[in-house]
Design a protein around this motif. Structure first.
Motif, PDB file in Angstrom:
ATOM      1  N   LEU A  52       0.858  -1.449  -0.122  1.00 11.13           N
ATOM      2  CA  LEU A  52      -0.166   0.638   0.015  1.00 11.13           C
ATOM      3  C   LEU A  52       0.860   1.421   0.034  1.00 11.13           C
ATOM      4  CD1 LEU A  52      -2.684   1.156  -0.016  1.00 11.13           C
ATOM      5  CD2 LEU A  52      -2.823   0.805   2.698  1.00 11.13           C
ATOM      6  N   PHE A  53       1.958   1.260   0.626  1.00 12.69           N
ATOM      7  CA  PHE A  53       3.070   2.190   0.696  1.00 12.69           C
ATOM      8  C   PHE A  53       3.730   2.561  -0.537  1.00 12.69           C
ATOM      9  CE2 PHE A  53       2.403   2.324   5.582  1.00 12.69           C
ATOM     10  CZ  PHE A  53       2.392   3.720   5.545  1.00 12.69           C
ATOM     11  N   ILE A  54       3.876   1.754  -1.535  1.00 16.02           N
ATOM     12  CA  ILE A  54       4.432   1.155  -2.066  1.00 16.02           C
ATOM     13  C   ILE A  54       4.086   1.663  -3.610  1.00 16.02           C
ATOM     14  CG2 ILE A  54       6.236   0.036  -3.804  1.00 16.02           C
ATOM     15  CD1 ILE A  54       7.332  -1.468  -1.401  1.00 16.02           C
ATOM     16  N   LEU A  55       2.522   1.197  -3.615  1.00 15.42           N
ATOM     17  CA  LEU A  55       2.164   0.993  -5.181  1.00 15.42           C
ATOM     18  C   LEU A  55       0.775   1.451  -4.862  1.00 15.42           C
ATOM     19  CD1 LEU A  55       2.509  -2.567  -6.198  1.00 15.42           C
ATOM     20  CD2 LEU A  55       3.434  -0.649  -6.684  1.00 15.42           C
ATOM     21  N   GLY A  56       0.340   2.038  -3.665  1.00 16.06           N
ATOM     22  CA  GLY A  56      -0.776   2.894  -3.369  1.00 16.06           C
ATOM     23  C   GLY A  56      -1.285   4.451  -3.902  1.00 16.06           C
ATOM     24  N   GLY A  57       0.289   4.551  -4.912  1.00 22.23           N
ATOM     25  CA  GLY A  57      -0.182   6.234  -5.280  1.00 22.23           C
ATOM     26  C   GLY A  57      -0.262   7.312  -4.685  1.00 22.23           C
ATOM     27  N   PHE A  58      -0.259   6.560  -3.021  1.00 25.46           N
ATOM     28  CA  PHE A  58      -0.480   8.150  -2.589  1.00 25.46           C
ATOM     29  C   PHE A  58       1.227   8.728  -1.967  1.00 25.46           C
ATOM     30  CE2 PHE A  58      -4.311   6.100  -1.129  1.00 25.46           C
ATOM     31  CZ  PHE A  58      -5.037   6.794  -1.959  1.00 25.46           C
TER      32      PHE A  58
END
Length: 269
Positions: A52-58
């Motif tokens: 989520l940190f790497i690929l979430g886009g946030f």
């Protein structure tokens, strides 16, 4: 809220085919549901949160803000099982509250799985446009256009319902209308003041939308072109590899580092 969940950078998951991605995430959900090993559940929670940190886009700070409720989710999911679950090895008891070794580990297991579910769902939502998802389902999975466009129309109508609620509330405040009574009487008064007018407005709007959709031949009969063509490309292959590697990596780590060492947390009396 919509702006909060809008990513600010492009990742490979955002460019993947939404229908393929949905199938992959359903498979990940199934793996998480069937997980009985507490170490594997914990490692899945860690791996999916990192994804989520790497690929979430946030940005990092926004992602950190989004995952902070995971702690509350962990506590709320595990506390009931920890305090009231079954078990033979008693650790502590006070009245109806009873903590056993078995219930404690099952509670931890539920908490880790809840975090894994939350991270998977948030990763899918943050990288998938609802409109493109329905277009992909129509083109790849042959979902009937009348169902897909109905869902898209209902999603578009939700902000309008909220706006009407605010207007209704302001109108009642200007008129000096107050809710009389408490409990069931107050609930009935709220329904009379808000629910009935909003429901009648929604029914009229839904009827107009249905008539317009039928006029534009959204019934799924005959050939159709799409504004958003949905194709499967090499990006989907890479996304598939990434999403397959994630649970495999969690499983390998759980075999190498067994913090709890419990292969099956289910209680067998």
């Amino acid at each position: 809220m919509i702006e909060l969940l809008t990513p600010t950078r492009s990742t490979i998951l955002q460019n993947a085919n939404p229908a393929v991605k949905l199938a992959l995430f359903i498979a990940l959900f199934f793996v998480t549901v069937q997980t009985r090993n507490i170490d594997f559940a914990m490692d899945q929670a860690i791996v999916y949160t990192l994804l989520l940190f790497i690929l979430g886009g946030f940005p990092f700070r926004k992602t950190l803000l989004l995952v902070l409720p995971f702690f509350l989710l962990f506590v709320s999911s595990s506390i009931t099982m920890v305090l009231f679950g079954k078990g033979d090895t008693l650790w502590w008891q006070w009245g109806l509250l009873r903590i056993t070794e078995e219930s404690f580990y099952r509670g931890m297991h539920l908490g880790f799985r809840s975090i894994a579910f939350a991270a998977e769902g948030l990763l899918f939502v943050s990288t998938t446009s609802s409109v493109k998802l329905f277009y992909a389902l129509m083109q790849s999975f042959k979902l009937a256009p009348k169902f897909a466009y109905s869902f898209m129309a209902s999603i578009r109508l939700l902000p309008m319902v909220w706006e009407e609620f605010l207007i209704r509330r302001q109108a009642l405040q200007v008129r000096g209308a107050r809710v009389k009574g408490k409990g069931l009487k107050g609930l009935a008064e709220h329904i009379r003041l808000y629910a009935v007018p909003l429901l009648s407005q929604s029914i009229r709007r839904a009827h107009r939308v249905a008539v317009a959709m039928e006029a534009k031949q959204f019934d799924g009969k005959g050939p159709r072109t799409y504004f958003y063509p949905s194709k499967v490309s090499w990006i989907d292959v890479i996304s598939m590899i990434l999403l397959v590697i994630a649970p495999c990596l969690a499983y390998m780590v759980s075999l190498s580092f067994q913090w709890f060492g419990i292969a099956d947390v289910r209680y067998h009396s």
